[in-house]
Write an enzyme that holds these catalytic residues in place. Structure first.
Site, mmCIF file in Angstrom:
data_model
loop_
_atom_site.group_PDB
_atom_site.id
_atom_site.type_symbol
_atom_site.label_atom_id
_atom_site.label_comp_id
_atom_site.label_asym_id
_atom_site.label_seq_id
_atom_site.Cartn_x
_atom_site.Cartn_y
_atom_site.Cartn_z
ATOM 1 N N HIS A 125 -4.427 2.693 -7.121
ATOM 2 C CA HIS A 125 -5.600 2.376 -6.295
ATOM 3 C C HIS A 125 -6.847 2.110 -7.135
ATOM 4 O O HIS A 125 -7.700 1.315 -6.741
ATOM 5 C CB HIS A 125 -5.860 3.476 -5.264
ATOM 6 C CG HIS A 125 -5.122 3.229 -3.976
ATOM 7 N ND1 HIS A 125 -3.786 3.492 -3.845
ATOM 8 C CD2 HIS A 125 -5.520 2.678 -2.786
ATOM 9 C CE1 HIS A 125 -3.397 3.140 -2.622
ATOM 10 N NE2 HIS A 125 -4.420 2.639 -1.969
ATOM 11 N N ASP A 172 0.842 -1.198 0.000
ATOM 12 C CA ASP A 172 0.000 0.000 0.000
ATOM 13 C C ASP A 172 0.882 1.255 0.000
ATOM 14 O O ASP A 172 0.618 2.219 -0.726
ATOM 15 C CB ASP A 172 -0.908 -0.026 1.239
ATOM 16 C CG ASP A 172 -2.164 0.818 1.077
ATOM 17 O OD1 ASP A 172 -2.516 1.163 -0.066
ATOM 18 O OD2 ASP A 172 -2.795 1.126 2.099
ATOM 19 N N HIS A 187 -6.584 -1.387 -8.092
ATOM 20 C CA HIS A 187 -7.022 -2.189 -6.925
ATOM 21 C C HIS A 187 -8.548 -2.294 -6.905
ATOM 22 O O HIS A 187 -9.107 -3.377 -6.733
ATOM 23 C CB HIS A 187 -6.544 -1.556 -5.612
ATOM 24 C CG HIS A 187 -7.344 -2.004 -4.430
ATOM 25 N ND1 HIS A 187 -8.523 -1.381 -4.057
ATOM 26 C CD2 HIS A 187 -7.177 -3.043 -3.575
ATOM 27 C CE1 HIS A 187 -9.041 -2.029 -3.019
ATOM 28 N NE2 HIS A 187 -8.239 -3.027 -2.700
ATOM 29 N N HIS A 209 -5.671 -5.742 0.595
ATOM 30 C CA HIS A 209 -5.691 -4.460 -0.124
ATOM 31 C C HIS A 209 -4.296 -4.120 -0.688
ATOM 32 O O HIS A 209 -4.145 -3.855 -1.878
ATOM 33 C CB HIS A 209 -6.173 -3.378 0.855
ATOM 34 C CG HIS A 209 -6.054 -1.973 0.363
ATOM 35 N ND1 HIS A 209 -7.007 -1.371 -0.428
ATOM 36 C CD2 HIS A 209 -5.079 -1.032 0.557
ATOM 37 C CE1 HIS A 209 -6.635 -0.132 -0.695
ATOM 38 N NE2 HIS A 209 -5.470 0.104 -0.116
HETATM 39 ZN ZN LIG Z 1 -4.485 2.005 0.006
#
Ligand SMILES: [Zn+2]
Length: 366
Positions: free
Chosen positions: A255, A172, A258, A272
């Site tokens: 993101h 992340d 993602h 995540h």
């Molecule tokens: Zn994140």
């Protein structure tokens, strides 16, 4: 000219063993606390918290978080807090517990204390909460008008958790600088609602630099459940540098990609940060980043066990049609992929996803 904005939690406290002193850090809030944690986390921490609260005569109610960070789950917790006349919220645990605690404090307008027990995402310091459907699919970002009042991180608790979670946090955090850089190039508004300050960009850059120097050693230490200086630095990078860096530096393709992966059922068991790491590689391919940079990022992912292929993300069979779906979801209007400094299409994202997969595979086989 747009304003430049940086925002951060009111206070950030980090150290090994500090959970047992939690009450001394929160007593000035003069509140009755609703402590939200899942059964596993409360099993590990409730006695420590209770002992500390008792020493300072602080009233609290423990509430067990179950299931998803969905609108339904949040409404239930909110009702519990109101019924018990709680005047501040503590969220203790991982990403979804933290997001739920943030949402509850927002709807009730109460001070918020976040105590992450893992360093797997950069959610703790931010004012953003990610809501999911009851089925675990991405629903929406909830934009809170404030950051947590206080974030408290006990690094020994983080080091006791599985190392894969720290690696996910590294994934992340890995996106932070590249997304901030893209937003700066396109002069896009950040998640803080303005242009990035010098401080925000410096924090995002320092986040990446810290991962390069300390990630591998920190991961090895956490595999043995010990806290070293590298662990302290990586926990701060994953939690604070990445948290403030993404929020006030901006999100872009990594993101959004993602978010694209969340439509594939088989990726729901991946964290995540693991999907964001692959999203970062895909973003670098999409922007045709220098080979040296791409290689550095890929080697860091491999060093800490982050996925660099679709197979490592559990995606096998009908890969082409699945990547069309991921690309379509990632490119939805309003998602942060449109903060990239060039026009992004589904076709370009589809191509970058497959190319990232091949690039990752070529390094694993080498
Ligand atoms: Zn994140």
């Amino acid at each position: 000219m747009s304003a430049k904005i940086i925002q951060a939690p009111g206070k950030y406290i980090q150290g090994a063993g500090i959970l047992s002193s939690v009450a001394t850090y929160i007593k000035h809030l003069n509140a009755k606390f609703l402590v939200l944690g899942d059964a596993f986390v409360l099993g590990l921490t409730q006695d420590i918290l209770s002992a500390s609260f008792e020493r300072e005569n602080i009233a609290c109610r423990f509430s067990t978080f179950t299931g998803e960070c969905s609108r339904n789950a949040i409404a239930t917790i909110q009702a519990d807090a109101e019924k018990n006349q709680c005047t501040a919220i503590i969220g203790i645990g991982g990403g979804k517990t933290i997001d739920a605690a943030k949402a509850v404090s927002y709807y009730l307008g109460l001070p918020l204390v976040i105590i992450p027990t893992i360093a797997s995402t950069d959610a703790p310091c931010s004012s953003w909460s990610v809501l999911y459907t009851d089925n675990g699919e991405f629903d929406t970002y909830l934009d809170l008008p404030f950051n947590p009042t206080l974030v408290l991180v006990d690094t020994q608790i983080i080091a006791n958790a599985p190392a894969r979670l720290l690696a996910a946090g590294i994934g992340d955090a890995l996106a932070t600088w590249f997304e901030a850089r893209a937003c700066r190039q396109s002069a896009s508004s950040t998640m803080a609602g303005g242009l990035p300050t010098v401080a925000a960009l410096s924090i995002a850059k320092q986040c990446y630099e810290t991962l390069l120097t300390d990630a591998k050693i920190a991961l090895l230490a956490v595999e043995r459940n010990v806290v070293t200086d590298a662990v302290e630095r990586i926990v701060e990078a994953n939690t604070y540098l990445s948290g403030v860096g993404f929020e006030s530096g901006g999100l872009a393709a990594a993101h959004a990609i993602h978010n694209g992966f969340t439509v594939l059922e088989e990726t729901h068991s991946m964290y995540h940060g693991e999907k964001v790491a692959f999203g970062t590689l895909t973003q670098l391919i999409l922007e045709n980043a220098p080979t040296e940079e791409l290689e550095t990022v890929l080697r860091l992912c491999i060093d800490v066990g982050l996925p660099v292929t679709l197979e490592q993300l559990n995606v096998t069979g009908n890969v082409e049609s699945k990547m069309r779906k991921v690309a379509a979801q990632a490119c939805l209007p309003g998602d942060t992929i449109h903060n990239m400094p060039f026009n992004v299409t589904e076709e370009k994202v589809y191509a970058a996803l497959l190319a990232a997969d091949s690039y990752g595979s070529s390094f694993i086989k080498a």
